[in-house]
Design a protein around this motif. Sequence first.
Motif: not given
Lengths: 352, 264, 262
Positions: C169-188
């Motif tokens: 969808l056009g997200a670079g690695r950093w954006t992916t990390f902040t917008h997707v990865t981090l929210p996904l693992v927020a409980p962790g």
Amino acid sequence: MTALDAHLLVQRGDFDLDLRLTIAPGEVVALLGPNGAGKTTALRALAGLTPLAAGHVTLGGRDLDRPDRRLWTPPERRPIGVVFQDYLLFPHLSTLDNVAFGPRRHGMPRREARAHAADWLARVGLAAYARRRPRHLSGGQAQRVALARALAVDPTLLLLDEPLAALDARTRLDTRAELHRHLTGHPGATLLVTHDPLDALVLADRLVIVEHGRSVQEGDAATITARPRTDYVARLVGLNLYRGKADGHTVALSDGFELSVAERADGDVFVAFSPSAVALYPDRPDGSPRNTWPATVTGVQRHGDNLRVQLTGPIGAAADVTPLAAAALRLEAGLEVWAAVKAAETRAYPAQ
Amino acid sequence: MKIRAAALAALLLLTGCGGDDATDTGTGAGTATSAAVASVSGTVTVFAAASLTESFTQIGKDFEAANPEATVKFNFAGSSQLATQINEGAPADVFAAASAATMKTVTDADGADGTPVTFVKNQLVIAVPNGNPNGVKGLADLTKPGAKVALCAEQVPCGAAAKKALDTAGVKLTPVTLEQDVKAALSKVKLGEVDAALVYRTDVNAASSDVDGVEFPESAGAINDYPIAVLKESPNKAGAQAFVTFVQSEKAKAVLTAAGFQAP
Amino acid sequence: MRERARVPLALLVPAGLGLAFLVLPLAGLLVRAPWGTLPQRLAEPGVLTALRLSLQTSTIATLFCVVLGVPLAWLLARVPFPGRRLVRALVTVPLVLPPVVGGVALLLVFGRRGLLGSWLDSTFGVTLPFTTTGVVLAEAFVAMPFLVIAVEGALRGADARYEEAAATLGAGRWTTFTHVTLPLVAPGVAAGAVLCWARALGEFGATITFAGNFPGRTQTMPLAVYLALETDLEAAIVLSLILLVVSVTILAALRDKWITSA
């Protein structure tokens, strides 16, 4: 004019993919094949998620991937949208923000991106679900959101990985029709990966059949259903298929069995006929130009209103019989019967 | 004469003039003490202040040599910690503390058998890195700007003694840290994190390869008594009593003096 | 109720014993607490100072661990590189190391004569031992593995294909990390941060070794407890209880707010 021109060469363990694909703008191509044929690998290579070993991916005249020129475009910079098999909607974002995600990443301001996303949700009929989280959507709704999300960035190439596989039969029917409408409206090229022939036949303008990482047959639905070229395709479209050497009206199969065909043919040919063209008799029938052979019943299954009978003998074949005929024959596994096919019911076409 | 010889041997052993003498020392000690105490048996568990680690380990060996039937087990730790353990019912026969105040917490809890006896005294010195690079001569030098000094916390004996000495000298000193025990204060000097620490002379003696000790007159007013006592709950009273007596023997005194302790 | 009936005895008995084992020492503290003198002990000025310092340092240490530990966890979970197993083992070193040894090790690196410390001192005039920063450093050193291990586990459990979806969808690695990865693992991350904070709050050995003990500057609650123990068991119990009540209250509040809602 072609939108996509690709030659995908991917090496993965002892599996290798070697596939050429061209798709015109507005065209929908289905990549159809059994599990493990390399369909998803091809899709991932196009999206930039799996690197090419060689070959190229050229989209709208621009090279995206060309290992020989050390050229590679990361997925986020390819004008390609993907609908994944299980949709992969971001669970922490609302439906609206899922759809707005792509436009935002392409630099659209937040407000505009949301308006754009709302527009797309309306197009797929989910305007009322904008604030929902993905886990509160049904399978069919999630599929439509995933489609809207992929289309919201206006991709030159849209990739769909088994878009209907995760749905139950009833939802699938509706969603398939809906999907057909959106794919027809999509101005870019579309590649649909599926193992379901019905999806391919309904949704695609053209089919590419892959087996073991290679394209084995290409063409429109009519050609493929009429003239299968592999056992896999024959099974998909429900035909008995044989290969042999033709000499006039006779085709000699490799094991020596001879089939009479209506059309004249020469050289390497395929012979195909429908299971409903096969008649079964308790004794050897006579008269008229028929192909007859003794066969043994190995299995009987329901098939629509009829029964499909699997046969072995000089040639293997499937035959469709009515329940009445089956009762008269006392059909059961192990029964010895005679099978017959009229030459007029067969089709012979060149194998090259 | 024999006693003298044994003490000398122990001293030699301690200063590292050959471990081969150990057997001789053992037999010598045996004859020396057998006159005073009857040989005892069993295990004697001794809870002793951390500053006694080196000397008591040696004295324990000598005691075992004199009493072949007996075994001495040590638990070295901060005196206050040991006192807490004893008051909470730890199985010990003898308690040797680094301050009278700490021993008092045990006697107050009615944990001692009889009155504790002071067997040595310990005096504070200023521990400085080898060679005394800052030329520290007395307490006043520690108040120079930029000088980093470690003291013991007031709650532990060496800290109480340091406070007393500083008060006596009328020196106002702001340390960078108040360490939990004397060894911790000393290790800060060893590691070069502080320029000086007020510690016991015995600790400087034990670490003489890394640090030097600077004596200062005010320490005379803050001398620490080391009391020792048999514990009420001791399962081996005879052994405990024998050990306490042994610690006060000439032979043990020689070991303690060599370590830097003073006679009471 | 029906659910409880189905819990097999073979699990219930050890579970109960386990709980008792964890809770009984707490009961011991409560039984021995000098309830009568509690108010005036609480009013002692040193107590609040130590408590405030403890809360401040452990919170800053946790933030420090999150800032450095989450990327480290990401690296360990997502990027294959030679020696990754070794690095993963090294991350757990502070767990295995006795905290006092950890403190000495920190001195050898950040101390006045340490590998980095001497350079920091000569170049910037910065010394870390015996400072509040030193306390934060010591706590972070001991507590960081808890965060890294928790976050790495969460990252390994998270479906990496979401990251691929973000890329398409056009997200670079950093954006992916902040917008997707981090929210996904927020409980962790939250769970890891809570563990990390709790460990930092209780940290004693490395702190007293590296940062020393000075009221108001480096004397945290555990140090105050230890020194109180030298003279006054009851004072030590009171201090322990205060630390316990405060930390349990904060953890319970956070748990309601983050962990259950996630």
